[in-house]
Write a protein that holds these residues in place. Structure first.
Motif, PDB file in Angstrom:
ATOM      1  N   ARG A 163       0.650  -1.382   0.010  1.00 47.28           N
ATOM      2  CA  ARG A 163      -0.053  -0.153  -0.150  1.00 47.28           C
ATOM      3  C   ARG A 163       0.804   1.296  -0.169  1.00 47.28           C
ATOM      4  NH1 ARG A 163      -5.454  -1.003   1.090  1.00 47.28           N
ATOM      5  NH2 ARG A 163      -5.631   1.369   1.049  1.00 47.28           N
TER       6      ARG A 163
ATOM      7  N   THR B 100       1.838   1.393  -5.746  1.00 50.09           N
ATOM      8  CA  THR B 100       0.389   1.187  -5.924  1.00 50.09           C
ATOM      9  C   THR B 100       0.043   0.099  -6.558  1.00 50.09           C
ATOM     10  OG1 THR B 100       0.352   2.700  -7.755  1.00 50.09           O
ATOM     11  CG2 THR B 100      -0.119   3.690  -5.597  1.00 50.09           C
TER      12      THR B 100
ATOM     13  N   ASP C 221      -8.232  -4.316  -1.422  1.00 52.69           N
ATOM     14  CA  ASP C 221      -7.563  -3.427  -1.588  1.00 52.69           C
ATOM     15  C   ASP C 221      -7.135  -2.950  -3.076  1.00 52.69           C
ATOM     16  OD1 ASP C 221      -6.171  -3.765   0.888  1.00 52.69           O
ATOM     17  OD2 ASP C 221      -4.363  -4.849   0.289  1.00 52.69           O
TER      18      ASP C 221
ATOM     19  N   GLU D  87     -10.383  -0.741  -3.726  1.00 51.57           N
ATOM     20  CA  GLU D  87     -10.355   0.411  -2.844  1.00 51.57           C
ATOM     21  C   GLU D  87      -9.313   1.416  -3.597  1.00 51.57           C
ATOM     22  OE1 GLU D  87      -9.786  -0.344   1.440  1.00 51.57           O
ATOM     23  OE2 GLU D  87     -11.807  -0.736   1.818  1.00 51.57           O
ATOM     24  N   TYR D  88      -8.278   1.041  -3.862  1.00 48.53           N
ATOM     25  CA  TYR D  88      -7.411   1.689  -4.766  1.00 48.53           C
ATOM     26  C   TYR D  88      -7.948   2.297  -5.739  1.00 48.53           C
ATOM     27  CZ  TYR D  88      -3.600   3.428  -7.690  1.00 48.53           C
ATOM     28  OH  TYR D  88      -2.717   4.134  -8.679  1.00 48.53           O
TER      29      TYR D  88
ATOM     30  N   ASP E  17      -8.742   4.782  -0.222  1.00 49.93           N
ATOM     31  CA  ASP E  17      -7.621   4.941   0.785  1.00 49.93           C
ATOM     32  C   ASP E  17      -7.318   6.349   1.144  1.00 49.93           C
ATOM     33  OD1 ASP E  17      -7.061   5.263  -1.915  1.00 49.93           O
ATOM     34  OD2 ASP E  17      -4.875   4.341  -1.767  1.00 49.93           O
ATOM     35  N   GLN E  18      -7.854   7.192   0.270  1.00 49.57           N
ATOM     36  CA  GLN E  18      -7.414   8.731   0.645  1.00 49.57           C
ATOM     37  C   GLN E  18      -8.640   9.336   1.614  1.00 49.57           C
ATOM     38  OE1 GLN E  18      -6.395  10.984  -2.493  1.00 49.57           O
ATOM     39  NE2 GLN E  18      -5.580   9.119  -3.453  1.00 49.57           N
ATOM     40  N   ARG E  19      -9.572   8.476   2.289  1.00 50.46           N
ATOM     41  CA  ARG E  19     -10.728   9.160   2.970  1.00 50.46           C
ATOM     42  C   ARG E  19     -11.136  10.441   2.535  1.00 50.46           C
ATOM     43  NH1 ARG E  19     -12.695   6.310   6.493  1.00 50.46           N
ATOM     44  NH2 ARG E  19     -13.371   7.902   7.820  1.00 50.46           N
TER      45      ARG E  19
ATOM     46  N   GLY F  32     -15.215   4.973   3.580  1.00 52.00           N
ATOM     47  CA  GLY F  32     -13.954   5.632   2.984  1.00 52.00           C
ATOM     48  C   GLY F  32     -14.424   7.301   2.700  1.00 52.00           C
TER      49      GLY F  32
END
Lengths: 245, 245
Positions: B5, B9, B88, B91-92, B97-99, B124
């Motif tokens: 992570r 990436t 993963d 979400e990437y 992953d950046q909320r 997220g």
């Protein structure tokens, strides 16, 4: 509830079958056209060009003409579409002349907001019943309706000819509520709970998941950021990463 | 098993470009797969077959395999997909992953419900600011956040790196709010107001119109009723029929 409301209906005049085989995407755009047409009608427009209507509805005009041709509406060259007639045609196809009865199950935060939403009545629906399973909520009044226990669903569905059930419960309760709705004869469900419902083939389900909408936007944010990213460094201006730093 | 992570990436390892050219329909299904994968992960599943995941997400498995192949995920024959790895990867791609920071404009009934919705945080997003134009609402606390005047939007957007703006105002105010959001650097908008927004080409808008969802269901109710209608009379009981479309 009677099928025919005004003697004859725009769709039954012979030119087009009452239920043309509409693509799903066309069905989804008809409400947009309808909203735009009502706005035009209220603004005093009797006719509208396909370009004008397309702009008001936020689609391109070729797509709009194709969609409306499925309804047998081609407009008049140099004049455009008759606004009132097109409203009647779309409302007929969408079955909005019947003012379908809607019930709402789950009166938490979201359910409260939905129960209080004035937009339904003006757009062809009547919310006729609210249900919850929490004893503390039973008897509460929201927008003139009293919250009832979910156990009353079957009786109310028969009395009120419920057509559409809206599920605004937590995900863990949604399938059981869907089963209850189906058992009560409801054949269309709008599901706000973040889960997949299993229903018989004759039941239509549409789903609104607010987090999913945000996740789709997040994808586009990510994509835009990647397009402007500088190798090995921070992204260039024009997206949120850069704006915030 | 776990994806790297930090530093590199998942999308930049060579097999698949960071932003594969995903069809819109695939993008819209990724959040569904993600929700199903989180559920499977919490239930203790390390791997899942394409059929199992397709069922959990409510799509057919051929479509799912095609969607995931766009991400470079093909699973392992006889084993299926690695649940953690696929989480993963999705979400990437979705940039979760950046909320991302979300602001909400308009704290009427619907805005209140959205501000109180716990689902965002777990999926997220962070709601970091609430805005309204009504002086009577400024200062109100909802879910730990204080409602601010819309005039503060520009300053807050810079401080909080706002990525996404949610519009829950009446239709009459929505375009002005969208203009304010764009001026503040927000490039993704989720619009709950029943109107079409005009925004620059680099701004993505998604729209949720509750009445439109009901109207689409109404169409299906109408279609089902027409299939079971008895000539010249009432429809057959319960709308028993109809698969179709």
């Amino acid at each position: 509830m009677s099928q025919q409301r005004h003697g004859s209906t725009p769709g039954s005049t012979g030119a087009v079958p009452a239920f043309p085989d509409l693509p799903e995407a066309t069905i989804a755009r008809l409400p947009e056209y309808l909203r735009a047409l009502h706005y035009l009608s209220e603004s005093g427009s009797d006719t509208i060009s396909s370009e004008g209507l397309a702009t008001a509805a936020g689609v391109n005009s070729a797509k709009l003409r194709k969609d409306l041709s499925h309804l047998g509406s081609y407009g008049t060259r140099g004049v455009g579409y008759d606004v009132a007639l097109l409203i009647d045609q779309i409302e007929y196809i969408l079955g909005l002349d019947q003012r379908r009865a809607v019930c709402l199950v789950g009166v938490g935060n979201l359910g409260h907001a939905l129960a209080g939403y004035d937009g339904f009545a003006s757009r062809g629906f009547r919310i006729v019943a609210l249900f919850d399973a929490d004893p503390a909520r039973i008897g509460e009044k929201i927008n003139g309706l009293t919250v009832r226990h979910i156990d009353e669903l079957g009786r109310v569905a028969a009395e009120e000819s419920l057509a559409i059930g809206v599920i605004a419960t937590p995900a863990s309760a949604a399938q059981a509520v869907a089963d209850d709705l189906v058992a009560a004869g409801v054949t269309s469900i709008l599901n706000f709970a973040p889960c997949v419902l299993t229903v018989p083939a004759n039941v239509d389900v549409r789903k609104v998941d607010l987090a999913i909408e945000l996740q789709i936007l997040s994808f586009h944010e990510h994509r835009k950021a990647s397009l402007t990213a500088l190798p090995g460094g921070r992204s260039a201006a024009g997206n949120q990463e850069a704006v915030g730093s």
